[in-house]
Design an enzyme around this catalytic site. Structure first.
Site, PDB file in Angstrom:
ATOM      1  N   TYR A  51       0.820  -1.215   0.000  1.00 50.49           N
ATOM      2  CA  TYR A  51       0.000   0.000   0.000  1.00 50.49           C
ATOM      3  C   TYR A  51       0.859   1.272   0.000  1.00 50.49           C
ATOM      4  CZ  TYR A  51      -4.073  -2.935   1.064  1.00 50.49           C
ATOM      5  OH  TYR A  51      -5.066  -3.884   1.034  1.00 50.49           O
TER       6      TYR A  51
ATOM      7  N   LYS B 123       3.390 -15.516   1.732  1.00 55.33           N
ATOM      8  CA  LYS B 123       3.282 -16.189   0.433  1.00 55.33           C
ATOM      9  C   LYS B 123       4.725 -16.496   0.021  1.00 55.33           C
ATOM     10  CE  LYS B 123       0.780 -17.579  -3.087  1.00 55.33           C
ATOM     11  NZ  LYS B 123      -0.086 -18.755  -3.006  1.00 55.33           N
TER      12      LYS B 123
ATOM     13  N   ASP C 104      -3.200 -18.043   0.934  1.00 56.81           N
ATOM     14  CA  ASP C 104      -4.359 -18.691   0.295  1.00 56.81           C
ATOM     15  C   ASP C 104      -4.927 -19.770   1.210  1.00 56.81           C
ATOM     16  OD1 ASP C 104      -1.848 -19.753  -0.199  1.00 56.81           O
ATOM     17  OD2 ASP C 104      -2.335 -20.554  -2.176  1.00 56.81           O
TER      18      ASP C 104
ATOM     19  N   ASP D 234      -5.353  -6.871   5.707  1.00 61.39           N
ATOM     20  CA  ASP D 234      -6.562  -6.124   5.335  1.00 61.39           C
ATOM     21  C   ASP D 234      -7.661  -7.107   4.934  1.00 61.39           C
ATOM     22  OD1 ASP D 234      -8.265  -4.138   4.542  1.00 61.39           O
ATOM     23  OD2 ASP D 234      -7.107  -3.481   2.815  1.00 61.39           O
TER      24      ASP D 234
ATOM     25  N   ASP E  63     -11.002  -8.717   7.468  1.00 64.68           N
ATOM     26  CA  ASP E  63     -12.413  -8.531   7.102  1.00 64.68           C
ATOM     27  C   ASP E  63     -13.131  -9.877   7.060  1.00 64.68           C
ATOM     28  OD1 ASP E  63     -12.290  -5.807   6.894  1.00 64.68           O
ATOM     29  OD2 ASP E  63     -13.309  -5.735   4.958  1.00 64.68           O
TER      30      ASP E  63
END
Ligand code: NAD
Length: 359
Positions: free
Chosen positions: A141, A192, A224, A248, A252
């Site tokens: 980000y 990852k 994943d 992020d 959620d």
């Protein structure tokens, strides 16, 4: 010595839910359980309307001078046409950057009274208690270079950069390990590493840092798989630590395991333990001004604030117990309403928490 709280109600339902959180702080203050002073300032759309800036310099200065910031929510359709630099959300990002809030703590806790509110089977989620620790000021980000260019061929080419310094990884891992030491002592680092070199380094630093925490049981999971495990068997997790973008998304997902975003608090901390505390939901313009918003996420954010920034863990425990008691009494705002319960508005819910605190 009295601790300073900066209160930023923000937009939409922000002022309504923050008013209930202040009732709780006032009740604790009146009985001498905490010693705080509160100051209010503008942020987001309300600040833009006032002075053309979603984060006025005076608000940032007041935030820096405080021990903790309590935020409602920012944003709304009214400000959507504005340029990015003037949008309410810039106020939030500016506070995070200005205060150096690199650690975002997002608990996903399911009160047993609300097990039926989840879309998952209650046996999968009942008793759920996960803490997701998300890196908040680095990663893709913020990474440079970034942008969209037009190639000679006329095709557009967009790019962002995922980058971390090892010191950034180490400090977020330490936050996660410290929190896990006060909980189940298990940390799952999500990366990852099979594809992204930077997260391979993340994994190495997570392991190296864990050497200082011999009691922590550290595991690793690809993102994943972690997203799959969160909905398959979420109770396997205690603390999860991960990058800005993975956190992020995963937080959620974890939030929705609990059924209502009206119940979940969050904390964002800097290296000095100073923090900003806010519900995870937004300003809910669709229900603003109607007195029906659920104030519990904001009230539970106050509990996190007392625990993590104001050294008042006992008062924090009492707030959480009071919320549980109110749910036991069958009181529900519309978002968590179910058959046989009594529906109440924002203020009545806040009053009930205060009454339960005093009982
Ligand atoms: P939202 O979280 O505001 O609302 C999503 C849905 O949940 C709505 O139906 C809303 O009524 C409901 N809801 C949210 N909080 C509730 C509560 N306490 N009680 C009962 N119901 C509740 O998300 P959105 O609609 O995508 O965004 C609305 C605005 O909020 C946008 O401007 C967005 O940018 C902003 N936003 C701000 C923050 C923040 O301040 N941290 C976070 C997310 C979104």
């Amino acid at each position: 010595m009295s601790k300073k709280i900066l209160v930023l109600a923000g937009d939409g339902i922000g002022p309504e839910i923050v008013a209930e959180a202040i009732k709780v702080l006032d009740a604790l203050q009146a009985e001498g359980a905490i010693d705080v002073t509160m100051e209010e300032a503008l942020v987001g759309g309300a600040a833009y309307d006032d002075c053309g800036d979603p984060l006025p310099a005076a608000t940032l200065e007041a935030a820096k001078a405080s021990d903790a910031v309590l935020l409602g929510a920012v944003g709304g359709p009214k400000w959507e046409p504005l340029h990015f630099s003037k949008r309410p959300e810039r106020g939030l990002l500016g506070l995070r950057a200005g205060l150096g809030l690199f650690a975002n703590l997002r608990p996903a806790f399911l009160y047993p009274q609300l097990a039926d509110a989840s879309t998952l089977k209650s046996e999968v989620v009942s008793g759920l208690d996960i803490m997701i620790v998300r890196e908040l000021t680095g990663g893709i980000y913020f990474g440079e270079p970034r942008g969209v260019e037009t190639l000679e061929s006329g095709e557009r080419y967009g790019y962002n950069t995922l980058c971390y310094k090892e010191s950034e990884v180490e400090r977020i891992c330490r936050v996660a390990y410290d929190i896990a030491m006060k909980r189940g002592k298990r940390v799952c680092s999500v990366d990852k590493a099979n594809v992204l070199e930077v997260t391979e380094m993340w994994r190495e630093v997570a392991i190296e840092t864990a050497a200082d925490y011999p009691e922590i049981e550290l595991s690793h999971m690809y993102v994943d798989n972690a997203s799959m495990q969160l909905v398959r068997a979420p109770k396997q997790f205690d603390v999860m630590v991960t990058t800005n973008m993975f956190g992020d998304i995963l937080s959620d997902c974890a939030a929705m395991l609990t059924g209502s975003i009206g119940m979940l608090p969050s904390a964002s901390l800097n290296a000095e333990g100073q923090g900003m505390y806010e519900p995870i939901h937004g300003s809910a313009p669709d229900i603003a001004g109607r007195g029906i918003a659920n104030p519990l996420a904001t009230i539970l954010s106050v509990a996190m604030m007392l625990r993590y920034s104001l050294d008042a863990g006992e008062a924090a425990d009492r707030i959480e117990a009071a919320v549980s008691k109110v749910l036991d009494q069958g009181l529900r705002t519309g978002d968590i309403m179910s058959e046989g319960m009594r529906q109440v508005g924002t203020a009545e819910m806040g009053d009930a928490v205060v009454a339960a605190l005093r009982a």
